[in-house]
Design an enzyme around this catalytic site. Sequence first.
Site, PDB file in Angstrom:
ATOM      1  N   SER A 134      93.527 208.495  62.368  1.00  0.00           N
ATOM      2  CA  SER A 134      92.529 209.563  62.406  1.00  0.00           C
ATOM      3  C   SER A 134      91.131 208.966  62.288  1.00  0.00           C
ATOM      4  O   SER A 134      90.955 207.913  61.667  1.00  0.00           O
ATOM      5  CB  SER A 134      92.793 210.506  61.236  1.00  0.00           C
ATOM      6  OG  SER A 134      91.690 211.338  61.018  1.00  0.00           O
ATOM      7  N   TYR A 156      94.504 211.826  52.283  1.00  0.00           N
ATOM      8  CA  TYR A 156      94.701 211.782  53.745  1.00  0.00           C
ATOM      9  C   TYR A 156      93.877 210.634  54.336  1.00  0.00           C
ATOM     10  O   TYR A 156      94.417 209.775  55.048  1.00  0.00           O
ATOM     11  CB  TYR A 156      94.283 213.126  54.353  1.00  0.00           C
ATOM     12  CG  TYR A 156      94.479 213.216  55.846  1.00  0.00           C
ATOM     13  CD1 TYR A 156      95.732 213.514  56.390  1.00  0.00           C
ATOM     14  CD2 TYR A 156      93.419 213.016  56.726  1.00  0.00           C
ATOM     15  CE1 TYR A 156      95.914 213.599  57.770  1.00  0.00           C
ATOM     16  CE2 TYR A 156      93.592 213.102  58.094  1.00  0.00           C
ATOM     17  CZ  TYR A 156      94.842 213.401  58.620  1.00  0.00           C
ATOM     18  OH  TYR A 156      95.018 213.488  59.978  1.00  0.00           O
TER      19      TYR A 156
END
Length: 304
Positions: A134, A156
């Site tokens: 990401s 995350y």
Amino acid sequence: MQRAEAARSALLTSHPDAHVDLLHLDVGSAQSVLAAAQEVKARYNRIDFLYLNAGIMPNPQLNVKAFFKGLFSRNVINMFATAEGLLTQQDLLNSDGLQEVFATNLFGHFLLIRELEPLLCEADHASRIVWTSSSNARRSAFSMEDIQHRNGTEPYSSSKYASDMLSLALNRDKNSQGLFSSVICPGLVMTNLTYGILPSFFWTIIMPIMWLIRIFTNTFTLTPYNGAEALHWLFLQKPESLDPRAKYHSLTSGLGTNYTQPHPMDIDEGMSEDLYSELLDLEKVVRKTLSERNADKEANGQRE
Ligand SMILES: NC(=O)C1=CN([C@@H]2O[C@H](COP(=O)(O)OP(=O)(O)OC[C@H]3O[C@@H](n4cnc5c(N)ncnc54)[C@H](OP(=O)(O)O)[C@@H]3O)[C@@H](O)[C@H]2O)C=CC1
Ligand SMILES: CC(C)=CCC[C@@H](C)[C@H]1CC[C@H]2C3=C(CC[C@]12C)[C@@]1(C)CCC(=O)[C@@H](C)[C@@H]1CC3
């Protein structure tokens, strides 16, 4: 397995000659990873591509104040592309005693690779691993003293940064054995993950704004089809031609054209090697705990 069956049927409808096998695997459980890997080894003797796409972002919280502040700053484009400073998550422990985000987004995949090494590392045949990382991956969210991110609020971002580093370490250690690893970012895609951040009706209402923002960032790919652009592009490349220090981004232009662009990752060799050894150490602990637990279960079973 119901959704997997549906996906299999859809694939067979569009590609009737394909052969699609299904396998149940919970990457957030070490026991499940080991069982699934056993099954893979029993069924196949070679792996060409391993796409490590599974990932979670549990209990996301949007910092609304930071969002509006960012909106009127010079950092606005970067904010929309990376969500830097906008999101925190609340993480829990899983049944293996590991942080859930770390276990699902990184460690489960690591354990799977380790188990499948005999099928992935064949000198006369190139095997490929592709991580769905990401643009939210950030060095400052990760700490080598706390690789599971037990003490922070951005598990995350930390887990995705760790996957970027692990990919680099795998390339250094395994390229000579025919294993090549790459990292992609699909861009912002409307999926269950994003519907967990804001409700789907909100996303639908702001869709025209999202198309507008796409003109300035190209990272708002929005559909899974567009988001998969880099995965497909990588599939077509020769592994030796790829840059192990690059993250390959799926991008969609304002006119809706999809393309893939590499961006250098903010990672260094020493840190990635350290992470790799930390993961090997943790693997030993997890395997030991599992075998003790299984031995206990067996002993209890015999007693009953
Ligand atoms: N959406 C976005 O904007 C972005 C997403 N990503 C990454 O893309 C990847 C896919 O996410 P996305 O499709 O958006 O989100 P979804 O929540 O829609 O899908 C997540 C996927 O991961 C699987 N998964 C989750 N936990 C486990 C587990 N424990 N074991 C096995 N599979 C699991 C899910 O399987 P099942 O359906 O069976 O539950 C599902 O296929 C993730 O790695 C995410 O971090 C990266 C950048 C942007
Ligand atoms: C678009 C408007 C007007 C409002 C939405 C604001 C945020 C909810 C949104 C802005 C940037 C987005 C973003 C992600 C989630 C939603 C945002 C924070 C991600 C973190 C989703 C998962 C990822 O892995 C990143 C690549 C995304 C980066 C951008």
